[in-house]
Design an enzyme around this catalytic site. Structure first.
Site, PDB file in Angstrom:
ATOM      1  N   HIS A   3      51.746  39.533  32.304  1.00  0.00           N
ATOM      2  CA  HIS A   3      51.622  38.706  33.508  1.00  0.00           C
ATOM      3  C   HIS A   3      52.979  38.191  33.975  1.00  0.00           C
ATOM      4  O   HIS A   3      53.133  37.009  34.317  1.00  0.00           O
ATOM      5  CB  HIS A   3      50.674  37.538  33.260  1.00  0.00           C
ATOM      6  CG  HIS A   3      49.224  37.907  33.484  1.00  0.00           C
ATOM      7  ND1 HIS A   3      48.698  39.091  33.063  1.00  0.00           N
ATOM      8  CD2 HIS A   3      48.212  37.236  34.096  1.00  0.00           C
ATOM      9  CE1 HIS A   3      47.411  39.132  33.395  1.00  0.00           C
ATOM     10  NE2 HIS A   3      47.087  38.022  34.034  1.00  0.00           N
ATOM     11  N   ARG A  55      50.957  42.545  35.475  1.00  0.00           N
ATOM     12  CA  ARG A  55      49.508  42.664  35.563  1.00  0.00           C
ATOM     13  C   ARG A  55      49.064  43.637  36.638  1.00  0.00           C
ATOM     14  O   ARG A  55      48.076  44.364  36.495  1.00  0.00           O
ATOM     15  CB  ARG A  55      48.906  41.287  35.888  1.00  0.00           C
ATOM     16  CG  ARG A  55      47.389  41.264  35.953  1.00  0.00           C
ATOM     17  CD  ARG A  55      46.858  40.002  36.622  1.00  0.00           C
ATOM     18  NE  ARG A  55      46.785  40.160  38.064  1.00  0.00           N
ATOM     19  CZ  ARG A  55      45.697  40.570  38.724  1.00  0.00           C
ATOM     20  NH1 ARG A  55      44.603  40.849  38.071  1.00  0.00           N
ATOM     21  NH2 ARG A  55      45.713  40.696  40.039  1.00  0.00           N
ATOM     22  N   ARG A  63      51.380  47.012  32.094  1.00  0.00           N
ATOM     23  CA  ARG A  63      50.639  46.577  30.902  1.00  0.00           C
ATOM     24  C   ARG A  63      49.838  47.730  30.288  1.00  0.00           C
ATOM     25  O   ARG A  63      49.639  47.781  29.076  1.00  0.00           O
ATOM     26  CB  ARG A  63      49.722  45.398  31.226  1.00  0.00           C
ATOM     27  CG  ARG A  63      48.651  45.695  32.248  1.00  0.00           C
ATOM     28  CD  ARG A  63      47.912  44.414  32.607  1.00  0.00           C
ATOM     29  NE  ARG A  63      47.098  44.567  33.797  1.00  0.00           N
ATOM     30  CZ  ARG A  63      45.795  44.278  33.830  1.00  0.00           C
ATOM     31  NH1 ARG A  63      45.184  43.854  32.767  1.00  0.00           N
ATOM     32  NH2 ARG A  63      45.129  44.415  34.960  1.00  0.00           N
ATOM     33  N   SER A 113      43.429  42.068  28.633  1.00  0.00           N
ATOM     34  CA  SER A 113      44.278  41.854  29.780  1.00  0.00           C
ATOM     35  C   SER A 113      45.740  42.190  29.484  1.00  0.00           C
ATOM     36  O   SER A 113      46.488  42.590  30.367  1.00  0.00           O
ATOM     37  CB  SER A 113      43.996  40.430  30.250  1.00  0.00           C
ATOM     38  OG  SER A 113      45.036  39.730  30.666  1.00  0.00           O
ATOM     39  N   ASP A 145      46.031  34.141  40.175  1.00  0.00           N
ATOM     40  CA  ASP A 145      46.024  33.150  39.095  1.00  0.00           C
ATOM     41  C   ASP A 145      47.009  32.011  39.358  1.00  0.00           C
ATOM     42  O   ASP A 145      46.869  30.916  38.805  1.00  0.00           O
ATOM     43  CB  ASP A 145      46.364  33.800  37.746  1.00  0.00           C
ATOM     44  CG  ASP A 145      45.124  34.347  37.050  1.00  0.00           C
ATOM     45  OD1 ASP A 145      44.004  34.052  37.516  1.00  0.00           O
ATOM     46  OD2 ASP A 145      45.282  35.064  36.059  1.00  0.00           O
ATOM     47  N   GLU A 183      49.014  30.876  20.333  1.00  0.00           N
ATOM     48  CA  GLU A 183      50.169  31.756  20.488  1.00  0.00           C
ATOM     49  C   GLU A 183      51.260  31.436  19.483  1.00  0.00           C
ATOM     50  O   GLU A 183      51.906  32.339  18.934  1.00  0.00           O
ATOM     51  CB  GLU A 183      50.723  31.661  21.915  1.00  0.00           C
ATOM     52  CG  GLU A 183      49.755  32.128  23.004  1.00  0.00           C
ATOM     53  CD  GLU A 183      48.650  31.127  23.308  1.00  0.00           C
ATOM     54  OE1 GLU A 183      48.745  29.951  22.894  1.00  0.00           O
ATOM     55  OE2 GLU A 183      47.662  31.527  23.970  1.00  0.00           O
TER      56      GLU A 183
END
Ligand SMILES: Cc1ncc(C[n+]2csc(CCOP(=O)(O)OP(=O)(O)O)c2C)c(N)n1
Ligand SMILES: [Mg+2]
Lengths: 341, 317
Positions: A132, A190, A33, A60, A140, A81
């Protein structure tokens, strides 16, 4: 699961394999990322019609780098989104080069209808960053560990799908994706994963790169699984197996020529991806093989299940997304190849 | 710094062969499509002139639908007065001879199923030959069942058909104009009232108000009808105007069959600063055809031959 009891081949082993000088060595660890974030800034420096939409997770998915540098070309679009993707379409149809990044769970899964009709059917020059990706998201848990976007995006007409293998390639891929015309999706992770490509490592959209030569089996991998494949290949030397490792960084359009050359010269294929086995990279390769040269093939990936919370390394072991699983798959496919002769 | 240049306006890349369908010559003659001259777009056009254009648009909707043997009658007929005002009342800046010119205003039909009214309006404005209307929904036609940008039809800015999406695209165009290109072009969008049930509409509304897109104007075709019934029997959408107001839009509630009210509303929208505008236009589905008027069962079906003749007779000068 059997694989969890075995120790995962560690990164140091690659560099220290006796006699072998690996072409790729560990240069550190950094999440893909960050490569996306940095690549976007480089692109923004060169072109003033590159714009970015933020989805309240900019820090993030690293669009925050672009926001800091080019606040006038950054547009916060809240936690919506679908609408961010539609707005990106409108921007693209107005001559801008919009990037929208979110977690892949939302950028691809929630957004499938937007990607299908507004982005792809319009052939709009929209760039989607899906973060992610995979089980390595870690604590998560399943909701955020997206394992389905390769399948979802590669089925869409006009779409280009890129899965960079490390930080440096993510940077290059992001820049290339901006200069490329047409809908494109980039998948990144991530967690910090091995960096092993360099600025001069070849990267081209639509071209799979052979990272290690070998003629007994070809391991076709994408994302962080490319490193695991390289680790596995060095281990397999001990068993007298010389594996070719192919970095399939563009999954759509797939580099059929490189895949078919590997099928012909190696006679067996293993796919490795941090994604559902169904309809992912392995599925794409299998489609090509079945049609042209159906050599034995084994699939490494997530087997029709959701993820869960945990430490990324633990999870990768638990779900069989390591060099250990790749080695097992290679041994199996090599045996199948021998018995089919 | 440089600009990344790429081809934006559509090429014909879509599902079609080398040749487009050829409309039946008898029908071209019957509908008098060979002698047609396009309506002119001007602020000076009288309301009567626009009403004449609206009537011709309605006739073309009937003609193209009866030949297509499928498609939506109700919504397109109901919104014809709005479309005629947009295209012939000097509201929108466009040039059919140069359909992708830089300075144009954009139109997005978010309710993509209303395509017949868009095609009829574009043809009457000179974007294509009128006889092409007779190819609606046929194999290889540029007039797809729902607008498809890949067919390269001038005036089709975006594909639509999945309800709720067009408005977000239109908001993106308005964002590009206001903040990136920094020009004064305007973006016009039409949504259905059933379409308001889609969540993306309200996301896009929030977005447009947040970014103060005063170059953006949405018009809701408030016909109180959708496929399965009247709105409150399917899903209540009222209070429509209050919802848009609450979302930060300058909101105008009008009679969507009054050309003077439609014009005045678009003028008010143009003069509104710092806010996007929503015009809630009260219409009747199928208006003014007596056997269709205000009847939701006409949402998605074409007239048969006899019904088309009756309708065209009602629409005669
Ligand atoms: C996302 C989506 N869901 C469902 C449909 C099917 N559909 C087409 S038109 C329509 C009704 C729309 O109602 P409204 O916006 O009021 O249009 P009207 O019936 O007045 O023409 C539906 C449900 C669709 N096109 N897109
Ligand atoms: Mg309605």
């Amino acid at each position: 699961m059997e694989t969890t009891t075995k120790s995962i081949a560690t990164i140091d082993k690659v560099a220290s394999t006796n006699g072998m000088t690996p072409k790729y060595e560990l240069l550190g660890k950094k999440a893909t990322r960050f490569g996306f974030g940095e690549g976007l800034v480089t692109l923004g420096e060169k072109y003033d019609n590159v714009v970015v939409l933020g989805g309240d997770i900019t820090g993030s998915v690293m669009t925050s780098y672009f926001q800091e540098k080019f606040p006038d070309r950054f547009f916060s679009s809240g936690i919506m989104e679908a609408t961010a993707t539609l707005v990106a379409t409108g921007l693209a149809l107005s001559g801008k080069v919009p990037f929208f990044a979110s977690y892949g769970a939302f950028a691809a899964c929630r957004n499938t209808d937007m990607l299908r009709i507004s982005v792809c059917y319009n052939d709009a020059n929209v760039k989607i960053g899906g973060g992610h990706a995979g089980i390595s998201v870690g604590p998560d848990g399943a909701t955020h560990q997206v394992l389905e976007e390769i399948a979802i995006t590669r089925v869409l007409p006009n779409m280009t799908l890129i899965v960079p293998c490390d930080f440096t390639e993510a940077k290059k891929a992001t820049f290339a994706m901006g200069e490329f015309v047409g809908p494109a999706y980039i998948r990144f992770g991530r967690t910090d994963t091995p960096m092993f490509t360099k600025d001069d490592t070849p990267f081209e959209i639509g071209k799979a790169q052979v990272f290690r030569e070998g003629n007994d089996v070809a391991i076709c991998a994408c994302g962080p699984m490319v490193w695991e494949a390289l680790v596995a290949a060095e281990e397999l030397v001990k068993d007298g197996i010389n594996a070719r490792v192919i970095n399939v960084s563009t999954i759509k359009p797939l580099d059929n020529a490189t895949i078919l050359a590997a099928a012909k010269e190696c006679g067996a294929i293993v796919s490795a991806e941090e994604h559902q086995i169904t309809a992912g990279l392995g599925g794409a390769i299998a489609e090509v093989l079945v049609k042209n040269n159906p050599v034995p093939m084994e699939f490494v990936g997530v087997n029709d299940t959701f993820g869960g919370s945990g430490d990324p390394d633990e999870l990768m072991k638990l779900f069989g997304l390591t060099s250990v699983t790749i080695i097992e798959a290679v041994k199996k496919v090599v045996k199948r190849k021998a018995s089919s002769k | 710094m440089s600009e990344l240049k790429f081809h934006i306006y559509p090429l014909e890349t879509g599902f079609h062969g080398a040749t487009r369908p050829i409309p039946n010559p008898d029908l071209i003659a019957k509908y008098n499509y060979t002698s047609f001259t396009p309506f002119k777009n001007s602020k000076d056009n009288s309301d009567d002139y626009i009403a004449v254009a609206a009537k011709e648009i309605r006739r073309d909707i009937i003609r193209s639908l009866v030949e297509a043997k499928s498609g939506h009658s109700g919504g397109p007929l109901g919104i014809a007065d709005v479309m005629a005002t947009l295209y012939f009342g000097g509201v929108m800046n466009y040039d059919p001879k140069n359909p992708w010119m830089d300075g144009r205003d954009r139109f997005v039909l978010s309710a993509g199923h209303m395509a017949p009214v868009l095609y009829a309006t574009l043809a009457n404005a000179g974007f294509m030959e009128k006889k092409e209307l007779l190819t609606l929904r046929k194999l290889n036609s540029r007039l797809q069942g729902h607008p498809g940008r890949d067919m390269g039809l001038p005036g089709i800015e975006t594909s639509t058909g999945s309800l709720g999406q067009g408005m977000g695209i239109a908001a993106g165009m308005a964002l590009a104009d206001k903040y990136v290109s920094k020009n004064n072009h305007r973006v016009y969008c039409i949504t259905g009232d059933g379409e308001l049930q889609e969540g993306e509409i309200w996301e896009s509304a929030m977005f447009a108000a947040h970014w103060k897109l005063d170059n953006f104007c949405v018009l809701v075709d408030r016909n109180h009808c959708q496929i399965d019934g009247r709105n409150p029997d399917v899903m209540e959408v009222d209070p429509v105007a209050d919802k848009w107001k609450a979302f930060g839009f300058h909101t105008i509630h009008i009679n969507g069959h009054s050309i003077s009210e439609i014009r005045a509303a678009y003028e008010e929208a143009r003069n509104t600063k710092e806010k996007p505008t929503c015009i809630v236009a009260e219409t009747y589905m199928g208006h003014p055809i007596t056997f269709m008027n205000d009847d939701y069962r006409w949402h998605g079906k074409p007239p048969n031959k006899e019904q088309a003749e009756l309708a065209l007779a009602e629409l005669a000068e």
